[in-house]
Design a protein around this motif. Structure first.
Motif, mmCIF file in Angstrom:
data_model
loop_
_atom_site.group_PDB
_atom_site.id
_atom_site.type_symbol
_atom_site.label_atom_id
_atom_site.label_comp_id
_atom_site.label_asym_id
_atom_site.label_seq_id
_atom_site.Cartn_x
_atom_site.Cartn_y
_atom_site.Cartn_z
ATOM 1 N N MET A 20 52.715 -107.544 -35.955
ATOM 2 C CA MET A 20 52.256 -106.816 -37.119
ATOM 3 C C MET A 20 52.987 -105.492 -37.270
ATOM 4 S SD MET A 20 48.504 -105.430 -36.178
ATOM 5 C CE MET A 20 48.337 -104.111 -35.045
ATOM 6 N N ALA A 21 53.486 -104.914 -36.123
ATOM 7 C CA ALA A 21 54.231 -103.664 -36.200
ATOM 8 C C ALA A 21 55.141 -103.530 -34.982
ATOM 9 C CB ALA A 21 53.280 -102.470 -36.263
ATOM 10 N N THR A 22 56.281 -102.868 -35.177
ATOM 11 C CA THR A 22 57.252 -102.661 -34.107
ATOM 12 C C THR A 22 57.607 -101.189 -34.031
ATOM 13 O OG1 THR A 22 58.152 -104.880 -34.432
ATOM 14 C CG2 THR A 22 59.548 -103.304 -33.284
ATOM 15 N N GLY A 23 57.539 -100.626 -32.831
ATOM 16 C CA GLY A 23 57.932 -99.234 -32.605
ATOM 17 C C GLY A 23 59.423 -99.146 -32.357
ATOM 18 N N LEU A 24 60.075 -98.173 -32.990
ATOM 19 C CA LEU A 24 61.529 -98.026 -32.919
ATOM 20 C C LEU A 24 61.914 -96.672 -32.362
ATOM 21 C CD1 LEU A 24 62.221 -99.332 -36.526
ATOM 22 C CD2 LEU A 24 62.321 -100.664 -34.404
ATOM 23 N N ASP A 25 63.048 -96.635 -31.627
ATOM 24 C CA ASP A 25 63.575 -95.352 -31.180
ATOM 25 C C ASP A 25 64.486 -94.774 -32.259
ATOM 26 O OD1 ASP A 25 66.120 -96.550 -30.953
ATOM 27 O OD2 ASP A 25 66.112 -96.545 -28.763
ATOM 28 N N ALA A 26 65.116 -93.644 -31.995
ATOM 29 C CA ALA A 26 65.946 -92.957 -32.992
ATOM 30 C C ALA A 26 67.158 -93.786 -33.427
ATOM 31 C CB ALA A 26 66.403 -91.609 -32.441
ATOM 32 N N ASN A 27 67.602 -94.732 -32.586
ATOM 33 C CA ASN A 27 68.740 -95.583 -32.924
ATOM 34 C C ASN A 27 68.324 -96.892 -33.586
ATOM 35 O OD1 ASN A 27 70.645 -93.785 -31.793
ATOM 36 N ND2 ASN A 27 70.105 -94.542 -29.763
ATOM 37 N N GLY A 28 67.024 -97.082 -33.797
ATOM 38 C CA GLY A 28 66.529 -98.303 -34.424
ATOM 39 C C GLY A 28 66.270 -99.434 -33.446
ATOM 40 N N ALA A 29 66.398 -99.158 -32.137
ATOM 41 C CA ALA A 29 66.129 -100.190 -31.131
ATOM 42 C C ALA A 29 64.622 -100.364 -30.954
ATOM 43 C CB ALA A 29 66.765 -99.804 -29.793
ATOM 44 N N GLU A 30 64.205 -101.602 -30.702
ATOM 45 C CA GLU A 30 62.784 -101.895 -30.518
ATOM 46 C C GLU A 30 62.286 -101.390 -29.168
ATOM 47 O OE1 GLU A 30 61.833 -106.011 -31.054
ATOM 48 O OE2 GLU A 30 62.734 -106.075 -33.053
ATOM 49 N N LEU A 31 61.200 -100.632 -29.190
ATOM 50 C CA LEU A 31 60.541 -100.191 -27.965
ATOM 51 C C LEU A 31 59.383 -101.116 -27.614
ATOM 52 C CD1 LEU A 31 60.398 -96.372 -28.747
ATOM 53 C CD2 LEU A 31 61.948 -97.537 -27.165
ATOM 54 N N PHE A 32 58.627 -101.511 -28.628
ATOM 55 C CA PHE A 32 57.481 -102.392 -28.431
ATOM 56 C C PHE A 32 57.124 -103.064 -29.741
ATOM 57 C CE2 PHE A 32 55.780 -98.265 -29.607
ATOM 58 C CZ PHE A 32 54.887 -98.576 -30.619
ATOM 59 N N THR A 33 56.364 -104.127 -29.640
ATOM 60 C CA THR A 33 55.812 -104.814 -30.793
ATOM 61 C C THR A 33 54.327 -105.031 -30.542
ATOM 62 O OG1 THR A 33 57.892 -105.942 -31.251
ATOM 63 C CG2 THR A 33 55.916 -106.923 -32.193
ATOM 64 N N LEU A 34 53.522 -104.851 -31.570
ATOM 65 C CA LEU A 34 52.090 -105.140 -31.504
ATOM 66 C C LEU A 34 51.871 -106.466 -32.203
ATOM 67 C CD1 LEU A 34 50.649 -101.639 -32.468
ATOM 68 C CD2 LEU A 34 51.228 -102.531 -30.203
ATOM 69 N N GLU A 35 51.243 -107.406 -31.503
ATOM 70 C CA GLU A 35 51.001 -108.737 -32.052
ATOM 71 C C GLU A 35 49.511 -108.960 -32.215
ATOM 72 O OE1 GLU A 35 52.949 -111.398 -29.298
ATOM 73 O OE2 GLU A 35 54.846 -111.180 -30.366
ATOM 74 N N LEU A 36 49.138 -109.515 -33.350
ATOM 75 C CA LEU A 36 47.754 -109.805 -33.683
ATOM 76 C C LEU A 36 47.646 -111.311 -33.909
ATOM 77 C CD1 LEU A 36 45.199 -108.058 -34.287
ATOM 78 C CD2 LEU A 36 45.858 -108.153 -36.685
ATOM 79 N N ALA A 37 46.594 -111.930 -33.380
ATOM 80 C CA ALA A 37 46.407 -113.373 -33.549
ATOM 81 C C ALA A 37 44.919 -113.678 -33.658
ATOM 82 C CB ALA A 37 47.012 -114.124 -32.370
ATOM 83 N N ARG A 38 44.631 -114.903 -34.052
ATOM 84 C CA ARG A 38 43.242 -115.370 -34.101
ATOM 85 C C ARG A 38 43.190 -116.661 -33.291
ATOM 86 N NH1 ARG A 38 39.105 -114.403 -37.868
ATOM 87 N NH2 ARG A 38 40.646 -113.469 -39.229
ATOM 88 N N PHE A 39 42.354 -116.673 -32.255
ATOM 89 C CA PHE A 39 42.142 -117.853 -31.422
ATOM 90 C C PHE A 39 40.672 -118.227 -31.488
ATOM 91 C CE2 PHE A 39 45.689 -115.845 -28.749
ATOM 92 C CZ PHE A 39 46.679 -116.548 -29.389
#
Length: 109
Positions: free
Chosen positions: A1-20
């Motif tokens: 649902m959202a991805t955190g980026l550093d100053a160079n645009g590289a991915e630091l983390f992603t938040l994933e949401l799901a329904r089980f």
């Protein structure tokens, strides 16, 4: 649902949401310097009750003291001992049919 980026645009983390089985769950996917993914365990949340909060702490010089903290109400999860020194500079939000999955409602220091 959202991805955190550093100053160079590289991915630091992603938040994933799901329904089980009718239960909404959240987890993080952290990236190391080589781009390898480390997935946290899923944890149950109720997004209708409160906001999803997260905090990124960059690691200090030559230290493994960085972390990502996720919290929803009283439920929280910390992925710690990170060596990533990059600071969070941006957030890329997933959009579907032109509608964002999340809205940023505040920032902290």
């Amino acid at each position: 649902m959202a991805t955190g980026l550093d100053a160079n645009g590289a991915e630091l983390f992603t938040l994933e949401l799901a329904r089980f089985n009718g239960q909404v769950v959240l987890r993080s996917v952290l990236r190391d310097a080589n781009g390898l993914a480390e997935r946290s365990a899923w944890f149950a949340i109720d997004p209708a009750q409160t906001a999803i909060e997260f905090a990124w702490q960059a690691a200090g010089t030559d230290a493994a003291n960085g972390y990502l903290r996720l919290a929803v109400g009283s439920a929280f999860q910390v992925s710690g001992d990170r060596r990533e020194p990059a600071r969070l500079s941006g957030l890329r939000v997933l959009q579907q049919q032109g509608v964002a999955w999340v809205s940023l409602i505040g920032t902290g220091n």
